[in-house]
Design a protein around this motif. Structure first.
Motif, PDB file in Angstrom:
ATOM      1  N   GLY A   1       0.860  -1.288  -0.022  1.00  0.00           N
ATOM      2  CA  GLY A   1       0.195  -0.007   0.092  1.00  0.00           C
ATOM      3  C   GLY A   1       0.745   1.313  -0.166  1.00  0.00           C
ATOM      4  O   GLY A   1       0.100   2.382   0.132  1.00  0.00           O
ATOM      5  N   HIS A   2       2.192   1.164  -0.122  1.00  0.00           N
ATOM      6  CA  HIS A   2       2.869   2.369  -0.175  1.00  0.00           C
ATOM      7  C   HIS A   2       4.164   2.104  -1.016  1.00  0.00           C
ATOM      8  O   HIS A   2       5.302   1.685  -0.398  1.00  0.00           O
ATOM      9  CB  HIS A   2       3.337   2.648   1.423  1.00  0.00           C
ATOM     10  CG  HIS A   2       3.740   3.922   1.605  1.00  0.00           C
ATOM     11  ND1 HIS A   2       3.552   4.607   2.937  1.00  0.00           N
ATOM     12  CD2 HIS A   2       4.655   4.971   0.961  1.00  0.00           C
ATOM     13  CE1 HIS A   2       4.158   5.826   2.676  1.00  0.00           C
ATOM     14  NE2 HIS A   2       4.720   6.094   1.600  1.00  0.00           N
ATOM     15  N   VAL A   3       4.263   2.539  -2.178  1.00  0.00           N
ATOM     16  CA  VAL A   3       5.411   2.546  -2.846  1.00  0.00           C
ATOM     17  C   VAL A   3       5.471   3.726  -3.675  1.00  0.00           C
ATOM     18  O   VAL A   3       4.543   4.338  -4.252  1.00  0.00           O
ATOM     19  CB  VAL A   3       5.605   1.234  -3.833  1.00  0.00           C
ATOM     20  CG1 VAL A   3       5.437   0.079  -3.089  1.00  0.00           C
ATOM     21  CG2 VAL A   3       4.325   1.431  -5.034  1.00  0.00           C
TER      22      VAL A   3
ATOM     23  N   PHE B   1      -5.650   9.272  -0.223  1.00  0.00           N
ATOM     24  CA  PHE B   1      -4.245  10.255  -0.651  1.00  0.00           C
ATOM     25  C   PHE B   1      -3.627  10.472   0.397  1.00  0.00           C
ATOM     26  O   PHE B   1      -4.112  10.426   1.628  1.00  0.00           O
ATOM     27  CB  PHE B   1      -5.071  11.662  -1.331  1.00  0.00           C
ATOM     28  CG  PHE B   1      -6.351  12.154  -0.897  1.00  0.00           C
ATOM     29  CD1 PHE B   1      -7.317  11.764  -1.306  1.00  0.00           C
ATOM     30  CD2 PHE B   1      -6.321  12.821   0.372  1.00  0.00           C
ATOM     31  CE1 PHE B   1      -8.722  12.146  -0.811  1.00  0.00           C
ATOM     32  CE2 PHE B   1      -7.705  13.458   0.591  1.00  0.00           C
ATOM     33  CZ  PHE B   1      -8.864  12.738   0.267  1.00  0.00           C
ATOM     34  N   LYS B   2      -2.576  11.018   0.164  1.00  0.00           N
ATOM     35  CA  LYS B   2      -1.454  11.214   1.243  1.00  0.00           C
ATOM     36  C   LYS B   2      -1.350  12.649   1.213  1.00  0.00           C
ATOM     37  O   LYS B   2      -1.205  13.394   0.374  1.00  0.00           O
ATOM     38  CB  LYS B   2      -0.124  10.227   0.733  1.00  0.00           C
ATOM     39  CG  LYS B   2       0.968  10.819   2.033  1.00  0.00           C
ATOM     40  CD  LYS B   2       2.189  10.037   1.593  1.00  0.00           C
ATOM     41  CE  LYS B   2       3.219  10.163   2.763  1.00  0.00           C
ATOM     42  NZ  LYS B   2       4.323   9.515   2.368  1.00  0.00           N
ATOM     43  N   ILE B   3      -1.267  13.267   2.535  1.00  0.00           N
ATOM     44  CA  ILE B   3      -0.934  14.561   2.570  1.00  0.00           C
ATOM     45  C   ILE B   3       0.515  14.469   3.613  1.00  0.00           C
ATOM     46  O   ILE B   3       0.721  13.577   4.596  1.00  0.00           O
ATOM     47  CB  ILE B   3      -1.954  15.411   3.340  1.00  0.00           C
ATOM     48  CG1 ILE B   3      -2.695  14.898   4.506  1.00  0.00           C
ATOM     49  CG2 ILE B   3      -2.797  15.595   2.224  1.00  0.00           C
ATOM     50  CD1 ILE B   3      -3.656  15.684   5.307  1.00  0.00           C
ATOM     51  N   TYR B   4       1.285  15.615   3.604  1.00  0.00           N
ATOM     52  CA  TYR B   4       2.549  15.797   4.060  1.00  0.00           C
ATOM     53  C   TYR B   4       2.506  16.838   5.249  1.00  0.00           C
ATOM     54  O   TYR B   4       1.929  17.999   4.975  1.00  0.00           O
ATOM     55  CB  TYR B   4       3.625  16.047   3.236  1.00  0.00           C
ATOM     56  CG  TYR B   4       4.029  14.839   2.341  1.00  0.00           C
ATOM     57  CD1 TYR B   4       3.360  14.458   1.357  1.00  0.00           C
ATOM     58  CD2 TYR B   4       5.103  13.963   2.867  1.00  0.00           C
ATOM     59  CE1 TYR B   4       3.777  13.380   0.651  1.00  0.00           C
ATOM     60  CE2 TYR B   4       5.635  13.202   1.903  1.00  0.00           C
ATOM     61  CZ  TYR B   4       4.557  12.589   1.027  1.00  0.00           C
ATOM     62  OH  TYR B   4       5.166  11.345   0.274  1.00  0.00           O
ATOM     63  N   MET B   5       2.842  16.544   6.365  1.00  0.00           N
ATOM     64  CA  MET B   5       3.092  17.773   7.318  1.00  0.00           C
ATOM     65  C   MET B   5       4.610  18.145   7.301  1.00  0.00           C
ATOM     66  O   MET B   5       4.743  19.118   8.273  1.00  0.00           O
ATOM     67  CB  MET B   5       2.551  17.120   8.588  1.00  0.00           C
ATOM     68  CG  MET B   5       1.369  16.736   8.922  1.00  0.00           C
ATOM     69  SD  MET B   5       1.033  15.866  10.387  1.00  0.00           S
ATOM     70  CE  MET B   5       0.669  17.259  11.325  1.00  0.00           C
TER      71      MET B   5
ATOM     72  N   MET C   1      -1.068  10.144   6.365  1.00  0.00           N
ATOM     73  CA  MET C   1      -0.602  11.489   6.689  1.00  0.00           C
ATOM     74  C   MET C   1       0.683  10.983   6.956  1.00  0.00           C
ATOM     75  O   MET C   1       1.126   9.961   7.772  1.00  0.00           O
ATOM     76  CB  MET C   1      -1.316  11.941   7.923  1.00  0.00           C
ATOM     77  CG  MET C   1      -2.758  12.596   7.538  1.00  0.00           C
ATOM     78  SD  MET C   1      -3.488  13.568   8.866  1.00  0.00           S
ATOM     79  CE  MET C   1      -2.711  14.820   8.766  1.00  0.00           C
ATOM     80  N   HIS C   2       1.709  11.848   6.652  1.00  0.00           N
ATOM     81  CA  HIS C   2       3.178  11.849   6.876  1.00  0.00           C
ATOM     82  C   HIS C   2       3.285  12.716   8.071  1.00  0.00           C
ATOM     83  O   HIS C   2       3.303  14.108   7.887  1.00  0.00           O
ATOM     84  CB  HIS C   2       4.070  12.157   5.778  1.00  0.00           C
ATOM     85  CG  HIS C   2       5.443  11.962   6.106  1.00  0.00           C
ATOM     86  ND1 HIS C   2       6.452  11.413   5.232  1.00  0.00           N
ATOM     87  CD2 HIS C   2       6.295  12.611   6.980  1.00  0.00           C
ATOM     88  CE1 HIS C   2       7.712  11.757   5.688  1.00  0.00           C
ATOM     89  NE2 HIS C   2       7.600  12.314   6.920  1.00  0.00           N
ATOM     90  N   ALA C   3       3.608  12.131   9.423  1.00  0.00           N
ATOM     91  CA  ALA C   3       3.528  12.950  10.653  1.00  0.00           C
ATOM     92  C   ALA C   3       4.825  13.158  11.224  1.00  0.00           C
ATOM     93  O   ALA C   3       5.444  12.458  11.831  1.00  0.00           O
ATOM     94  CB  ALA C   3       2.656  12.403  11.680  1.00  0.00           C
TER      95      ALA C   3
ATOM     96  N   ILE D   1      -2.104   6.795   9.724  1.00  0.00           N
ATOM     97  CA  ILE D   1      -0.620   7.586   9.919  1.00  0.00           C
ATOM     98  C   ILE D   1       0.447   6.645   9.039  1.00  0.00           C
ATOM     99  O   ILE D   1       0.411   5.400   9.744  1.00  0.00           O
ATOM    100  CB  ILE D   1      -0.526   7.788  11.321  1.00  0.00           C
ATOM    101  CG1 ILE D   1      -1.365   9.057  11.719  1.00  0.00           C
ATOM    102  CG2 ILE D   1       1.039   8.398  11.427  1.00  0.00           C
ATOM    103  CD1 ILE D   1      -1.513   9.187  13.199  1.00  0.00           C
ATOM    104  N   VAL D   2       1.069   7.054   8.306  1.00  0.00           N
ATOM    105  CA  VAL D   2       2.007   6.139   7.562  1.00  0.00           C
ATOM    106  C   VAL D   2       3.326   6.093   8.012  1.00  0.00           C
ATOM    107  O   VAL D   2       3.827   6.964   8.691  1.00  0.00           O
ATOM    108  CB  VAL D   2       2.018   6.602   5.934  1.00  0.00           C
ATOM    109  CG1 VAL D   2       0.750   6.237   5.391  1.00  0.00           C
ATOM    110  CG2 VAL D   2       2.446   8.032   5.936  1.00  0.00           C
ATOM    111  N   HIS D   3       4.158   5.089   7.706  1.00  0.00           N
ATOM    112  CA  HIS D   3       5.480   4.799   8.087  1.00  0.00           C
ATOM    113  C   HIS D   3       5.887   5.155   9.690  1.00  0.00           C
ATOM    114  O   HIS D   3       6.576   6.167   9.608  1.00  0.00           O
ATOM    115  CB  HIS D   3       6.474   5.249   6.893  1.00  0.00           C
ATOM    116  CG  HIS D   3       6.191   6.762   6.698  1.00  0.00           C
ATOM    117  ND1 HIS D   3       6.129   7.824   7.253  1.00  0.00           N
ATOM    118  CD2 HIS D   3       6.048   7.043   5.386  1.00  0.00           C
ATOM    119  CE1 HIS D   3       5.887   8.893   6.633  1.00  0.00           C
ATOM    120  NE2 HIS D   3       5.998   8.529   5.243  1.00  0.00           N
ATOM    121  N   VAL D   4       4.956   4.893  10.551  1.00  0.00           N
ATOM    122  CA  VAL D   4       5.447   4.951  11.949  1.00  0.00           C
ATOM    123  C   VAL D   4       6.657   4.403  12.178  1.00  0.00           C
ATOM    124  O   VAL D   4       6.934   3.241  12.339  1.00  0.00           O
ATOM    125  CB  VAL D   4       4.343   4.932  12.905  1.00  0.00           C
ATOM    126  CG1 VAL D   4       4.665   4.853  14.245  1.00  0.00           C
ATOM    127  CG2 VAL D   4       3.029   5.347  12.313  1.00  0.00           C
TER     128      VAL D   4
HETATM  129 ZN   LIG Z   1       5.913   9.630   3.711  1.00  0.00          ZN
END
Ligand SMILES: [Zn+2]
Length: 478
Positions: free
Chosen positions: A58-60, A151-155, A183-185, A238-241
């Motif tokens: 789910g994330h490439v 969709f992804k959003i970035y902080m 979300m990239h947190a 929350i992605v890639h924790v």
């Molecule tokens: Zn990211």
């Protein structure tokens, strides 16, 4: 002949069950599961093999422009080929909006990039970097209805990040339309301030990339993301924790009954900050964000995977070559860490690493492995039950695993277009020996059998996990 293909004598596993069964395939779909199925036009003997749903990554990131002179090493051919050899049958790369660009134009651009290339099926997540009135009011809702439902959003990252007000606007659209927001947190200002300070002190080696992105910066952004989602009343993922502190925040939110989902990746189980600190520039190979932490954190991430804090295990494959002018050394062999492209390859090693260290070492059940790597990502992104499980009616996306095969991971063995793997030398037990997509053999025993372009684009449905708390389930369409 009843079936196009029968996979016989194997042990089938889903997210809930492990059982002996033959799998009958007709028209690219699983048509029957049972004992002693009738003959197929083709037959595969899977005795002593595990018959698992093909992985859903789910994330490439494939062929994504970077904004500087660097270039991603994998396009939709080498990226999907590498995925398939690693037992994955569906990938979700990103279609990234450049600031000032229409979101629709970004999607069309990525469709052109993919054209004629993928060997397995794929869907797109959007990356929203410029939520103008036009994007929020028209493009985003229309794209969601067209099957781009996550969709992804970035902080963080200047070229990508949204401020809190913009995040709220995007979350509001997701709530109204039923889409999943990833979300990239990480706190951008903390990172920028630390980076400047480190540079002034001459601490610019790859190791300091990790120092510039401490766990507290991830924790703060994770908490803020959760709070914004709570305010809007919408689930988020929350992605890639990476860190124990962010895990704490996620557990706190989940404990309060909020629909906060979380993803982690192999780099947070298998790498540490030490991997960024090798001699000279070598550590650049492991520069990714958030950065790998320490052994104590790895244990927390393992506990989160086995204990239910994390729903999804993805690769965050972001491929840059180490040597050459377009990769990690784009700004020179001694470039400060801020100029090194972020990301590591991992689409092919994701499943073997987790299978070996998780399932074979007794940390998790086989069903949990399937849930984290196939079923849940398909559910989160509106592809279930077509993808992510072995069930009658599902696409016959299947990976045959030899649980007794021992393999030492080396880059020579892999099929991406990157000149290194961060996991060089790790010995794993269990290996995907054949991968089928919609009943067609994509790769087997190290040979690629599929032609480029056979992979299909998948419009995604509205993911059930994206429904706000208390919202009624829609009436089933049958
Ligand atoms: Zn990211």
């Amino acid at each position: 002949m009843d079936f196009d293909l029968v996979i016989r004598n194997g042990t089938v596993a889903t997210a809930s069950d492990v059982f002996k069964a033959d799998v009958g395939v007709r028209g690219g779909k699983v048509a029957a599961l049972g004992e002693n199925l009738a003959a197929g036009r083709e037959e595969i003997d899977a005795a002593n093999l595990l018959v698992l749903p093909g992985g859903v990554d789910g994330h490439v990131h494939f062929d994504q422009p970077t904004g500087d002179e660097s270039e991603m090493a994998d396009d939709f051919l080498s990226g999907t080929r590498s995925a398939a050899f690693g037992g994955t049958t569906t990938v979700l790369p990103f279609a990234c909006q450049a600031k000032g660009q229409s979101l629709r134009a970004a999607v069309e651009d990525y469709h052109r990039r993919a054209e004629g290339k993928p060997v397995i099926d794929y869907a797109f997540h959007l990356i929203v970097t410029d939520p103008t009135e036009q994007v929020l009011g028209q493009e985003l809702p229309a794209l969601i209805r067209d099957g781009y439902t996550s969709f992804k959003i970035y902080m963080t990252y200047d070229a990508l990040k949204l401020n809190d007000r913009q995040i709220l606007e995007v979350l509001d659209i997701a709530r109204t339309e039923g889409a999943m927001v990833m979300m990239h947190a990480e706190n951008a200002d903390c990172i920028a301030w630390l980076t400047d300070k480190l540079e002034r002190a001459g601490q610019t080696a790859p190791f300091f990339h990790g120092v510039s992105r401490p766990r507290v910066a991830e924790r703060e952004a994770t908490h803020r993301a959760i709070s914004l989602a709570e305010l809007v009343d919408v689930p988020i993922l929350i992605v890639h924790v990476s860190g124990a502190d962010a895990v704490e925040q996620i557990r706190w939110a989940q404990g309060r009954g909020l629909r906060i989902y979380a993803e982690t990746c192999p780099q947070y189980l298998f790498l540490t900050a030490d991997d960024l600190g090798g001699d000279g520039f070598e550590g650049a190979k492991c520069i990714c964000s958030p950065p790998p932490r320490d052994a104590a954190n790895q244990r927390v991430i393992w506990d989160g995977l086995t204990g239910g804090t994390f729903q999804v295990f993805s690769s965050d494959h972001a491929p840059f070559r180490y040597d050459g002018p377009k990769g990690k050394k784009v700004a020179g062999e001694k470039a400060p860490f801020r100029c090194v492209p972020n990301g590591i390859p991992g689409v092919e090693t994701r499943l073997p690493l987790l299978f070996s260290e998780g399932v074979m070492k007794g940390r998790m059940e086989l069903t949990k492995f399937v849930e984290l790597t196939a079923t849940n990502p398909a559910r989160m992104y509106g592809l279930h039950p077509r993808k992510g499980t072995i069930a009658v009616g599902a696409d016959a996306d299947i990976a045959l695993w030899d649980p007794s095969r021992t393999v030492t991971i080396t880059n020579d063995l892999l099929h991406h277009n990157v000149d290194y793997t961060p996991y060089e030398g790790i010995e794993v037990t269990g290996w995907p020996v054949a991968t089928l997509s919609r009943g067609e053999m994509v790769c087997r025993d190290g040979a690629l059998l599929a032609s480029p372009g056979r992979g299909a684009f998948l419009p995604c449905g509205l993911p059930a996990p994206a429904r706000p708390k208390g919202a009624p389930a829609p009436v089933l369409p049958f």
